[in-house]
Design an enzyme around this catalytic site. Structure first.
Site, PDB file in Angstrom:
ATOM      1  N   LYS A 207       0.841  -1.203   0.000  1.00 19.66           N
ATOM      2  CA  LYS A 207       0.000   0.000   0.000  1.00 19.66           C
ATOM      3  C   LYS A 207       0.881   1.260   0.000  1.00 19.66           C
ATOM      4  CE  LYS A 207      -1.733   2.642   3.065  1.00 19.66           C
ATOM      5  NZ  LYS A 207      -1.658   3.952   2.393  1.00 19.66           N
ATOM      6  N   GLU A 281      10.338   0.930  10.223  1.00 24.91           N
ATOM      7  CA  GLU A 281      11.345   1.963   9.966  1.00 24.91           C
ATOM      8  C   GLU A 281      10.634   3.290  10.177  1.00 24.91           C
ATOM      9  OE1 GLU A 281      13.095   4.770   8.601  1.00 24.91           O
ATOM     10  OE2 GLU A 281      13.091   3.942   6.571  1.00 24.91           O
ATOM     11  N   CYS A 315      13.716  10.476   6.764  1.00 23.79           N
ATOM     12  CA  CYS A 315      13.729  10.001   8.145  1.00 23.79           C
ATOM     13  C   CYS A 315      15.142  10.080   8.739  1.00 23.79           C
ATOM     14  CB  CYS A 315      13.196   8.588   8.212  1.00 23.79           C
ATOM     15  SG  CYS A 315      13.891   7.535   6.941  1.00 23.79           S
ATOM     16  N   GLU A 412      10.667  15.316  15.403  1.00 21.91           N
ATOM     17  CA  GLU A 412      10.996  15.203  13.986  1.00 21.91           C
ATOM     18  C   GLU A 412      10.221  16.288  13.233  1.00 21.91           C
ATOM     19  OE1 GLU A 412       9.611  11.608  11.850  1.00 21.91           O
ATOM     20  OE2 GLU A 412      11.622  11.572  11.001  1.00 21.91           O
TER      21      GLU A 412
HETATM   22  P1  NAI Z   1       1.890   8.038   8.546  1.00 20.73           P
HETATM   23  O1  NAI Z   1       2.680   7.136   9.419  1.00 20.73           O
HETATM   24  O2  NAI Z   1       0.474   8.311   8.908  1.00 20.73           O
HETATM   25  O3  NAI Z   1       1.867   7.451   7.046  1.00 20.73           O
HETATM   26  C1  NAI Z   1       2.752   6.475   6.525  1.00 20.73           C
HETATM   27  C2  NAI Z   1       1.955   5.369   5.854  1.00 20.73           C
HETATM   28  O4  NAI Z   1       1.162   4.696   6.826  1.00 20.73           O
HETATM   29  C3  NAI Z   1       0.977   5.844   4.780  1.00 20.73           C
HETATM   30  O5  NAI Z   1       0.941   4.893   3.742  1.00 20.73           O
HETATM   31  C4  NAI Z   1      -0.345   5.843   5.537  1.00 20.73           C
HETATM   32  O6  NAI Z   1      -1.470   5.712   4.694  1.00 20.73           O
HETATM   33  C5  NAI Z   1      -0.184   4.631   6.412  1.00 20.73           C
HETATM   34  N1  NAI Z   1      -1.044   4.593   7.606  1.00 20.73           N
HETATM   35  C6  NAI Z   1      -1.603   5.635   8.275  1.00 20.73           C
HETATM   36  N2  NAI Z   1      -2.318   5.180   9.326  1.00 20.73           N
HETATM   37  C7  NAI Z   1      -2.180   3.832   9.341  1.00 20.73           C
HETATM   38  C8  NAI Z   1      -2.665   2.793  10.205  1.00 20.73           C
HETATM   39  N3  NAI Z   1      -3.415   3.060  11.268  1.00 20.73           N
HETATM   40  N4  NAI Z   1      -2.315   1.513   9.936  1.00 20.73           N
HETATM   41  C9  NAI Z   1      -1.524   1.225   8.878  1.00 20.73           C
HETATM   42  N5  NAI Z   1      -1.063   2.158   8.020  1.00 20.73           N
HETATM   43  C10 NAI Z   1      -1.374   3.451   8.254  1.00 20.73           C
HETATM   44  O7  NAI Z   1       2.680   9.385   8.409  1.00 20.73           O
HETATM   45  P2  NAI Z   1       2.157  10.835   7.953  1.00 20.73           P
HETATM   46  O8  NAI Z   1       0.936  11.207   8.722  1.00 20.73           O
HETATM   47  O9  NAI Z   1       2.057  10.867   6.495  1.00 20.73           O
HETATM   48  O10 NAI Z   1       3.372  11.750   8.446  1.00 20.73           O
HETATM   49  C11 NAI Z   1       3.454  12.148   9.813  1.00 20.73           C
HETATM   50  C12 NAI Z   1       4.878  12.264  10.255  1.00 20.73           C
HETATM   51  O11 NAI Z   1       5.470  10.988  10.245  1.00 20.73           O
HETATM   52  C13 NAI Z   1       5.786  13.124   9.399  1.00 20.73           C
HETATM   53  O12 NAI Z   1       5.703  14.471   9.732  1.00 20.73           O
HETATM   54  C14 NAI Z   1       7.127  12.533   9.723  1.00 20.73           C
HETATM   55  O13 NAI Z   1       7.605  13.093  10.916  1.00 20.73           O
HETATM   56  C15 NAI Z   1       6.841  11.066   9.956  1.00 20.73           C
HETATM   57  N6  NAI Z   1       7.132  10.246   8.758  1.00 20.73           N
HETATM   58  C16 NAI Z   1       8.256   9.469   8.752  1.00 20.73           C
HETATM   59  C17 NAI Z   1       8.595   8.755   7.617  1.00 20.73           C
HETATM   60  C18 NAI Z   1       9.804   7.893   7.559  1.00 20.73           C
HETATM   61  O14 NAI Z   1      10.372   7.735   6.489  1.00 20.73           O
HETATM   62  N7  NAI Z   1      10.221   7.280   8.639  1.00 20.73           N
HETATM   63  C19 NAI Z   1       7.807   8.828   6.399  1.00 20.73           C
HETATM   64  C20 NAI Z   1       6.601   9.621   6.525  1.00 20.73           C
HETATM   65  C21 NAI Z   1       6.319  10.315   7.659  1.00 20.73           C
END
Ligand code: NAI
Ligand code: MG
Length: 502
Positions: A207, A281, A315, A412
């Site tokens: 996804k 991650e 990240c 972050e």
């Molecule tokens: P998020 O963790 O909500 O989104 C990442 C993925 O998880 C997306 O595909 C989303 O649709 C999915 N997702 C969301 N809720 C879920 C759930 N309950 N169960 C399974 N999958 C789910 O991150 P978001 O809201 O886009 O970004 C928030 C913050 O997270 C950013 O400001 C950043 O600090 C951090 N982040 C870190 C990343 C990394 O590479 N480690 C990448 C993206 C965001």
């Protein structure tokens, strides 16, 4: 003699005679936009399940926009629980029918085919990645797409050598992998997830993030053209609910998640006791540590690359700069000068250094943290650049005088915002660098190789760069400590997350 000088010559002379740092004129470029003419996006995309494109049972679609123009690019399916269930069933059936029985050398052929197709369509992929996600075309063209292909090549190489990968011990695939990826490196994260899964003999339901689904859907088209057995790779689009349905599906054997620490913890809680394998991650708050004996100009380039690269949507971004007190003012001055040369704007322009913030939500989150940085007493510097009137842009920013307890030193930010602090001794640098809930990456800049090793032994971070930053390779494991998650991606360590070693 002076009379004969050309207009350009005069301008050149004026610049050389003027020692001030007037980078604005010295670094002016004519616009150089990448053409999008040959990119054919569909108006609407379905779900890629069992080798076929299907309308979602949910009957719902949502728009994906370009964050630099705020225009709609396409509509994509919003997969509900029934759609996710279909995708997992397709993956299970492909696993039982074809994939687990197929010799590694046959699986490798398919993986190599995907890698080659990615290279053949590299330009199209780079453009779509930039349109959908906002990152500069020079990054998607030079980093995201080639590195995604490299991951398929690398893991294709392992597919027939699994019995040699773990000290001669036999391995067994896990089954169906449910994979959830974020929006900062959409295609690259898809490659990091899919390539080792297929090499290990697993089938996949992936996804992509809701703001950047297009490159994963293009990858599905390549997988279709590569004639992988139907159901070996399934792509379902949607937001958090779709991700949650996938992670909690009872017939998924392994969950791999990259994204926020908050959602990572939620998934871990939900999976507790299920027996499913999990890798996470998550976030980071890397320290980029500059000693006084470092090559300062080189370090400044590394700092720029560490935090302004990909708008800081990284990240492992070097979002905390720890600089030895004696060179603080010099480093800050050089950073300020260099910042004024960064070109911020149209991500499709080949000269752009800093593109668009991925979404309005992320733009708001970054601005909120910048405001908090000011409120908590940090001194802010923002590059004096003109931002486009449309789209989500933030000018490169740094804070000096940041206290360790402030939000911008701890949380972050995931944007082009750097927090600068100082240290006097190597021990103090270690203590400050490790004083975080995260532990994904760190950087050390010094003239002394021994000091890099001394630091690397003490820094609690999964990846440590010496006199460089943000370098990646498929053979090099990547992953975190503490709240940055667990498990590795890349290398044999990454492969081990997709097999059971007997
Ligand atoms: P998020 O963790 O909500 O989104 C990442 C993925 O998880 C997306 O595909 C989303 O649709 C999915 N997702 C969301 N809720 C879920 C759930 N309950 N169960 C399974 N999958 C789910 O991150 P978001 O809201 O886009 O970004 C928030 C913050 O997270 C950013 O400001 C950043 O600090 C951090 N982040 C870190 C990343 C990394 O590479 N480690 C990448 C993206 C965001
Ligand atoms: Mg988008």
């Amino acid at each position: 003699m002076k009379k004969d000088i050309t207009k350009a010559g005069k301008a050149q002379l004026a610049r050389t005679q003027k020692p001030s740092l007037d980078f604005g004129s010295a670094w002016e470029y004519a616009p150089s936009p990448e053409s999008t003419d040959h990119v054919k996006l569909q108006a609407q995309y379905g779900l890629f399940i069992g080798g076929k494109w299907k309308a979602p049972k949910s009957k719902k679609y949502f728009a994906t926009i370009s964050p630099s123009t705020e225009q709609k690019l396409a509509e994509v399916a919003d997969a509900g629980a029934a759609d996710v269930d279909d995708a997992v069933k397709a993956a299970r059936s492909a696993y039982d029918t074809y994939w687990k029985k197929m010799p590694g050398k046959e699986r490798a052929k398919y993986i190599f085919r995907i890698a080659r197709a990615l290279q053949e369509k590299a330009r199209e992929f780079a453009i779509v990645e930039t349109m959908d996600g906002g990152k500069p075309i020079k990054e998607s063209r030079d980093l995201d797409v080639p590195l995604a292909a490299a991951h398929f090549f690398y893991h294709g190489g392992w597919a027939d050598k699994l019995d040699l990968a773990f000290h001669g011990r036999k391995v067994r695939p896990l089954g169906v992998a449910g994979q959830i990826i974020p929006w900062n490196f959409p295609l690259l994260m898809a490659a990091w997830k899919i390539a080792p899964a297929l090499a290990g003999g697993n089938t996949v339901v992936l996804k992509p993030a809701e703001t950047t689904p297009l490159s994963s859907l293009m990858l599905a088209q390549i997988i279709e053209e590569a004639e992988l057995p139907p159901g070996v790779v399934n792509i379902v689009t949607g937001a958090g609910q779709t991700g949650a349905a996938l992670a909690s599906h009872k017939d998924v054997n392994k969950v791999a998640f990259t994204g926020s620490t908050e959602i990572g913890k939620l998934i871990q809680r939900n999976l507790a006791g299920s027996g499913k394998k999990l890798t996470l991650e998550l976030g980071g708050k890397a320290a980029n540590i500059v000693f006084a004996d470092a090559s300062i100009d080189q370090a400044v380039e590394g700092i720029i690359n560490g935090i302004y690269f990909n708008q800081g949507h990284v990240c492992c971004a070097g979002s905390r700069l720890l600089v030895e007190e004696s060179v603080h003012d010099l480093v800050v001055k050089k950073l300020r000068d260099r910042l004024s040369t960064l070109r911020v704007g149209d991500p499709l322009d080949k000269n752009t250094d800093v593109g668009a913030i991925n979404s309005r939500e992320q733009w708001e989150r970054i601005n909120e943290l910048v405001a908090a940085g000011e409120a908590e007493g940090g001194e802010r510097y923002t590059a004096p650049c003109k931002l486009p009137s449309k789209g989500f842009f933030i000018a490169p920013t740094f804070f000096t005088g940041v206290s360790m307890s402030s939000r911008i030193a701890r949380e972050e930010i995931f944007g082009p915002v750097l927090s600068i602090m100082t240290f006097r001794t190597a021990e103090e640098a270690i203590e400050k660098a490790n004083n975080t809930m995260y532990g994904l990456s760190a950087g050390v800049w010094t003239d002394k190789g021994a000091k890099i090793f001394w630091m690397a032994q003490r820094l609690k971070a999964g990846v440590i760069w010496g006199n460089t930053f943000n370098k990646f390779d498929p053979s090099s494991p990547f992953g975190g400590y503490k709240e940055s998650g667990f498990g590795r991606e890349g290398g044999r360590q990454g492969l081990s997350a997709y097999v059971e070693v007997l």
